[in-house]
Design a protein around this motif. Sequence first.
Motif, PDB file in Angstrom:
ATOM      1  N   GLU A  53       0.752  -1.140   0.146  1.00  0.00           N
ATOM      2  CA  GLU A  53      -0.046   0.042  -0.132  1.00  0.00           C
ATOM      3  C   GLU A  53       0.684   1.273   0.038  1.00  0.00           C
ATOM      4  OE1 GLU A  53      -2.379  -3.348   0.838  1.00  0.00           O
ATOM      5  OE2 GLU A  53      -0.432  -2.561   1.856  1.00  0.00           O
ATOM      6  N   ALA A  54       1.937   1.240   0.913  1.00  0.00           N
ATOM      7  CA  ALA A  54       2.890   2.394   0.871  1.00  0.00           C
ATOM      8  C   ALA A  54       3.478   2.738  -0.528  1.00  0.00           C
ATOM      9  CB  ALA A  54       3.847   2.179   2.128  1.00  0.00           C
ATOM     10  N   GLU A  55       3.862   1.629  -1.146  1.00  0.00           N
ATOM     11  CA  GLU A  55       4.630   1.884  -2.274  1.00  0.00           C
ATOM     12  C   GLU A  55       3.611   2.104  -3.563  1.00  0.00           C
ATOM     13  OE1 GLU A  55       7.925  -0.398  -2.983  1.00  0.00           O
ATOM     14  OE2 GLU A  55       8.900  -0.189  -0.800  1.00  0.00           O
ATOM     15  N   GLY A  56       2.288   1.513  -3.376  1.00  0.00           N
ATOM     16  CA  GLY A  56       1.312   1.839  -4.154  1.00  0.00           C
ATOM     17  C   GLY A  56       1.194   3.461  -4.386  1.00  0.00           C
ATOM     18  N   VAL A  70       9.391  -8.926  -1.950  1.00  0.00           N
ATOM     19  CA  VAL A  70       9.859  -9.887  -1.042  1.00  0.00           C
ATOM     20  C   VAL A  70       9.035  -9.783   0.302  1.00  0.00           C
ATOM     21  CG1 VAL A  70      12.036 -10.774   0.041  1.00  0.00           C
ATOM     22  CG2 VAL A  70      12.048  -9.725  -2.056  1.00  0.00           C
ATOM     23  N   ALA A  71       8.201 -10.902   0.472  1.00  0.00           N
ATOM     24  CA  ALA A  71       7.359 -10.878   1.563  1.00  0.00           C
ATOM     25  C   ALA A  71       7.862 -11.388   2.688  1.00  0.00           C
ATOM     26  CB  ALA A  71       6.256 -11.455   1.320  1.00  0.00           C
ATOM     27  N   LEU A  72       7.776 -10.801   4.110  1.00  0.00           N
ATOM     28  CA  LEU A  72       8.120 -11.508   5.165  1.00  0.00           C
ATOM     29  C   LEU A  72       7.129 -12.502   5.659  1.00  0.00           C
ATOM     30  CD1 LEU A  72       8.986  -8.310   7.294  1.00  0.00           C
ATOM     31  CD2 LEU A  72      10.347  -9.545   5.641  1.00  0.00           C
ATOM     32  N   VAL A  73       7.779 -13.444   6.341  1.00  0.00           N
ATOM     33  CA  VAL A  73       7.030 -14.711   6.748  1.00  0.00           C
ATOM     34  C   VAL A  73       6.278 -14.242   7.699  1.00  0.00           C
ATOM     35  CG1 VAL A  73       7.227 -17.017   7.575  1.00  0.00           C
ATOM     36  CG2 VAL A  73       8.676 -16.208   5.558  1.00  0.00           C
ATOM     37  N   ASN A  76       5.729  -8.035  11.629  1.00  0.00           N
ATOM     38  CA  ASN A  76       5.170  -7.459  13.023  1.00  0.00           C
ATOM     39  C   ASN A  76       3.972  -6.648  12.790  1.00  0.00           C
ATOM     40  OD1 ASN A  76       7.697  -8.239  14.462  1.00  0.00           O
ATOM     41  ND2 ASN A  76       8.912  -6.546  14.145  1.00  0.00           N
ATOM     42  N   SER A  77       3.694  -6.138  11.574  1.00  0.00           N
ATOM     43  CA  SER A  77       2.555  -5.312  11.276  1.00  0.00           C
ATOM     44  C   SER A  77       2.322  -5.373   9.773  1.00  0.00           C
ATOM     45  CB  SER A  77       2.580  -3.867  11.880  1.00  0.00           C
ATOM     46  OG  SER A  77       3.525  -3.057  11.132  1.00  0.00           O
ATOM     47  N   PRO A  78       0.995  -5.127   9.607  1.00  0.00           N
ATOM     48  CA  PRO A  78       0.646  -5.023   8.255  1.00  0.00           C
ATOM     49  C   PRO A  78       1.482  -4.026   7.436  1.00  0.00           C
ATOM     50  CG  PRO A  78      -1.118  -5.152   9.335  1.00  0.00           C
ATOM     51  CD  PRO A  78      -0.036  -4.936  10.216  1.00  0.00           C
ATOM     52  N   GLU A  79       2.053  -2.930   8.118  1.00  0.00           N
ATOM     53  CA  GLU A  79       2.867  -1.627   7.508  1.00  0.00           C
ATOM     54  C   GLU A  79       4.212  -2.207   7.055  1.00  0.00           C
ATOM     55  OE1 GLU A  79       1.077  -1.384  10.276  1.00  0.00           O
ATOM     56  OE2 GLU A  79      -0.639  -0.454   9.617  1.00  0.00           O
ATOM     57  N   ARG A  84      11.213  -3.163   0.903  1.00  0.00           N
ATOM     58  CA  ARG A  84      11.136  -1.967  -0.004  1.00  0.00           C
ATOM     59  C   ARG A  84      11.577  -2.351  -1.299  1.00  0.00           C
ATOM     60  NH1 ARG A  84      14.940   2.198   3.207  1.00  0.00           N
ATOM     61  NH2 ARG A  84      16.983   1.182   2.441  1.00  0.00           N
ATOM     62  N   GLN A  85      11.060  -1.895  -2.303  1.00  0.00           N
ATOM     63  CA  GLN A  85      11.571  -1.942  -3.733  1.00  0.00           C
ATOM     64  C   GLN A  85      11.783  -0.436  -3.961  1.00  0.00           C
ATOM     65  OE1 GLN A  85       8.376  -3.257  -6.057  1.00  0.00           O
ATOM     66  NE2 GLN A  85       8.978  -5.374  -5.962  1.00  0.00           N
ATOM     67  N   THR A  86      11.956   0.303  -3.253  1.00  0.00           N
ATOM     68  CA  THR A  86      12.217   1.869  -3.687  1.00  0.00           C
ATOM     69  C   THR A  86      12.598   2.538  -2.065  1.00  0.00           C
ATOM     70  OG1 THR A  86      11.715   4.010  -4.740  1.00  0.00           O
ATOM     71  CG2 THR A  86       9.760   2.461  -4.047  1.00  0.00           C
ATOM     72  N   LEU A  87      13.279   3.678  -2.432  1.00  0.00           N
ATOM     73  CA  LEU A  87      13.567   4.429  -0.958  1.00  0.00           C
ATOM     74  C   LEU A  87      12.419   5.338  -0.824  1.00  0.00           C
ATOM     75  CD1 LEU A  87      17.313   5.111  -1.376  1.00  0.00           C
ATOM     76  CD2 LEU A  87      16.449   3.527  -0.083  1.00  0.00           C
ATOM     77  N   LEU A  88      11.703   5.773  -1.908  1.00  0.00           N
ATOM     78  CA  LEU A  88      11.019   7.188  -1.845  1.00  0.00           C
ATOM     79  C   LEU A  88       9.760   7.065  -1.028  1.00  0.00           C
ATOM     80  CD1 LEU A  88      10.646   7.894  -5.622  1.00  0.00           C
ATOM     81  CD2 LEU A  88      11.572   9.218  -3.710  1.00  0.00           C
ATOM     82  N   PRO A  89       8.924   5.874  -0.694  1.00  0.00           N
ATOM     83  CA  PRO A  89       7.899   5.912   0.348  1.00  0.00           C
ATOM     84  C   PRO A  89       8.269   6.465   1.740  1.00  0.00           C
ATOM     85  CG  PRO A  89       7.643   4.010  -0.859  1.00  0.00           C
ATOM     86  CD  PRO A  89       9.075   4.543  -1.362  1.00  0.00           C
TER      87      PRO A  89
END
Length: 217
Positions: A53-56, A70-73, A76-79, A84-89
């Motif tokens: 959502e943040a990167e969207g 790359v998803a975490l198994v 700690n939270s949905p956020e 990350r795929q980019t530094l911008l968010p």
Amino acid sequence: RVSGYDRLPETRLALELPPPTGNRDLELEEAVRDRLADAGLFECVTYSFSSPEAEGKLHPSGTASGDGFVALVNPNSPERSVLRQTLLPGLLTVAAENLKNAASVALFELGPVFVAKPGKQLPSEPRRLAFVLSGRKTEAAWDDPLGVDPPRYDFFDAKGIVEGLATDLHLPSVTFAAATDVPHLHPGRAARLLVNGTAIGSFGELHPKVASAFKLA
């Protein structure tokens, strides 16, 4: 201990040091940090964890997709559910928070992003650089003209920072080209940096919808 320490033969310490070797990548990164700090920017270190959502938010449509992350198994939270795929968010979020208590921000971050590979391969971790300018160029002063909006950061300030960095790094054959297809940038106020004809980055004014999504509008 069983045999006895006194039975160990005496030997001299090896005092010869190995020849020093440089690390070109780290030296280059430090040179980039020094140049941007000299230009008045402050370094940020944001979370490597993000969310689709943040990167969207970097897309004017606001579309968030989990594809390619790359998803975490066990996040700690949905956020903080993906890498990350980019530094911008992260950087834009920090800028928005700082602007709540400051008239301007000038920030940069240099760090890894994470690109998924097929199968069970470990992701690649290319290093990326991002910076953000927002607000007035100078600190508020007692002699600011009444009723006059002070000069604010614009496209040419960003271009000046990119040009200065390219000069200090002695990049060859630096040119610029209009960029109309970078989703998070205004299509009429964006450019690409080319080195020897190869695009290595882009900069410009945020797309109004992206700026609004990050509460920078």
